[in-house]
Motif scaffolding. Structure first.
Motif, PDB file in Angstrom:
ATOM      1  N   MET A   1      -7.930 -14.997  22.097  1.00  0.00           N
ATOM      2  CA  MET A   1      -8.165 -15.897  22.108  1.00  0.00           C
ATOM      3  C   MET A   1      -8.641 -17.282  23.373  1.00  0.00           C
ATOM      4  N   ASN A   2      -9.479 -17.764  23.949  1.00  0.00           N
ATOM      5  CA  ASN A   2      -9.651 -18.600  24.209  1.00  0.00           C
ATOM      6  C   ASN A   2      -9.655 -19.700  24.536  1.00  0.00           C
ATOM      7  N   ILE A   3      -8.400 -20.236  25.740  1.00  0.00           N
ATOM      8  CA  ILE A   3      -7.798 -21.932  25.638  1.00  0.00           C
ATOM      9  C   ILE A   3      -8.983 -22.347  25.983  1.00  0.00           C
ATOM     10  N   ALA A   4      -9.203 -21.690  27.084  1.00  0.00           N
ATOM     11  CA  ALA A   4      -9.725 -23.225  28.542  1.00  0.00           C
ATOM     12  C   ALA A   4     -11.533 -21.912  28.747  1.00  0.00           C
ATOM     13  N   ALA A   5     -12.468 -22.578  29.046  1.00  0.00           N
ATOM     14  CA  ALA A   5     -13.855 -21.863  29.438  1.00  0.00           C
ATOM     15  C   ALA A   5     -13.551 -21.476  30.533  1.00  0.00           C
ATOM     16  N   VAL A   6     -13.587 -19.992  31.201  1.00  0.00           N
ATOM     17  CA  VAL A   6     -13.146 -19.256  32.310  1.00  0.00           C
ATOM     18  C   VAL A   6     -14.290 -18.647  32.648  1.00  0.00           C
ATOM     19  N   GLY A   7     -14.683 -18.325  33.775  1.00  0.00           N
ATOM     20  CA  GLY A   7     -15.963 -17.306  34.132  1.00  0.00           C
ATOM     21  C   GLY A   7     -14.889 -15.855  35.186  1.00  0.00           C
ATOM     22  N   PRO A   8     -15.327 -15.429  35.874  1.00  0.00           N
ATOM     23  CA  PRO A   8     -15.079 -13.755  36.469  1.00  0.00           C
ATOM     24  C   PRO A   8     -13.938 -14.537  38.278  1.00  0.00           C
ATOM     25  N   LYS A   9     -14.062 -15.341  38.209  1.00  0.00           N
ATOM     26  CA  LYS A   9     -13.385 -16.021  39.293  1.00  0.00           C
ATOM     27  C   LYS A   9     -12.373 -17.610  38.726  1.00  0.00           C
ATOM     28  N   ALA A  10     -11.222 -17.420  40.657  1.00  0.00           N
ATOM     29  CA  ALA A  10     -10.384 -18.675  38.873  1.00  0.00           C
ATOM     30  C   ALA A  10     -11.451 -19.791  39.411  1.00  0.00           C
ATOM     31  N   SER A  11     -10.306 -21.116  38.242  1.00  0.00           N
ATOM     32  CA  SER A  11     -11.301 -21.967  38.073  1.00  0.00           C
ATOM     33  C   SER A  11     -10.267 -22.925  37.720  1.00  0.00           C
ATOM     34  N   SER A  12     -11.269 -23.956  38.632  1.00  0.00           N
ATOM     35  CA  SER A  12      -9.488 -25.159  37.982  1.00  0.00           C
ATOM     36  C   SER A  12     -10.193 -26.081  36.900  1.00  0.00           C
ATOM     37  N   LEU A  13      -9.323 -26.801  36.556  1.00  0.00           N
ATOM     38  CA  LEU A  13      -8.751 -26.786  35.143  1.00  0.00           C
ATOM     39  C   LEU A  13      -7.268 -27.538  34.867  1.00  0.00           C
ATOM     40  N   VAL A  14      -7.152 -28.246  33.886  1.00  0.00           N
ATOM     41  CA  VAL A  14      -6.135 -29.197  34.072  1.00  0.00           C
ATOM     42  C   VAL A  14      -5.199 -28.547  32.649  1.00  0.00           C
ATOM     43  N   CYS A  15      -3.857 -28.301  33.051  1.00  0.00           N
ATOM     44  CA  CYS A  15      -3.066 -26.545  32.049  1.00  0.00           C
ATOM     45  C   CYS A  15      -3.076 -28.096  31.081  1.00  0.00           C
ATOM     46  N   PRO A  16      -3.742 -27.205  29.756  1.00  0.00           N
ATOM     47  CA  PRO A  16      -2.790 -27.241  28.362  1.00  0.00           C
ATOM     48  C   PRO A  16      -1.462 -27.995  28.152  1.00  0.00           C
ATOM     49  N   SER A  17      -0.152 -26.577  29.251  1.00  0.00           N
ATOM     50  CA  SER A  17       1.120 -26.698  28.905  1.00  0.00           C
ATOM     51  C   SER A  17       1.270 -27.894  29.587  1.00  0.00           C
ATOM     52  N   CYS A  18       1.351 -27.583  30.993  1.00  0.00           N
ATOM     53  CA  CYS A  18       2.016 -28.349  31.739  1.00  0.00           C
ATOM     54  C   CYS A  18       1.520 -29.843  32.229  1.00  0.00           C
ATOM     55  N   ARG A  19      -0.129 -29.824  31.578  1.00  0.00           N
ATOM     56  CA  ARG A  19      -0.872 -31.175  32.356  1.00  0.00           C
ATOM     57  C   ARG A  19      -1.315 -31.322  34.165  1.00  0.00           C
ATOM     58  N   ALA A  20      -0.645 -30.460  34.582  1.00  0.00           N
ATOM     59  CA  ALA A  20      -1.224 -30.631  36.071  1.00  0.00           C
ATOM     60  C   ALA A  20      -2.668 -29.798  35.834  1.00  0.00           C
ATOM     61  N   ASN A  21      -3.140 -30.600  37.369  1.00  0.00           N
ATOM     62  CA  ASN A  21      -4.168 -29.936  37.269  1.00  0.00           C
ATOM     63  C   ASN A  21      -4.406 -28.982  38.808  1.00  0.00           C
ATOM     64  N   VAL A  22      -4.651 -27.378  38.235  1.00  0.00           N
ATOM     65  CA  VAL A  22      -4.877 -26.728  38.938  1.00  0.00           C
ATOM     66  C   VAL A  22      -6.143 -26.156  39.334  1.00  0.00           C
TER      67      VAL A  22
END
Length: 78
Positions: A1-22
């Protein structure tokens, strides 16, 4: 199950677990597709070529994790 739309490389997003911008941490994993490509290379080319799919990120899935809390964020299927 995909929680976030991600690609083949590292992505910038807000973690739904800890709410940090990562920027996600990516781990590439071999899949059935990777093994089939290696088998086809072995059968039709030569046996030293079987390592190629295991060295190419495009032949593997990219699992994304939060670097802060290690939460699973999603998978990109290559």
């Amino acid at each position: 199950m995909n929680i976030a739309a991600v690609g083949p490389k590292a992505s910038s997003l807000v973690c739904p677990s800890c709410r940090a911008n990562v920027v996600t941490r990516v781990e590439h994993k071999a899949t059935t597709k990777t093994h089939i490509i290696a088998l086809v290379l072995c059968l039709f080319l030569c046996w030293p070529c079987i390592c190629i799919p295991y060295c190419m990120d495009s032949c593997q899935n990219a699992d994304h994790y939060c670097p802060s809390c290690n939460a699973y964020l999603g998978t990109y299927q290559g």
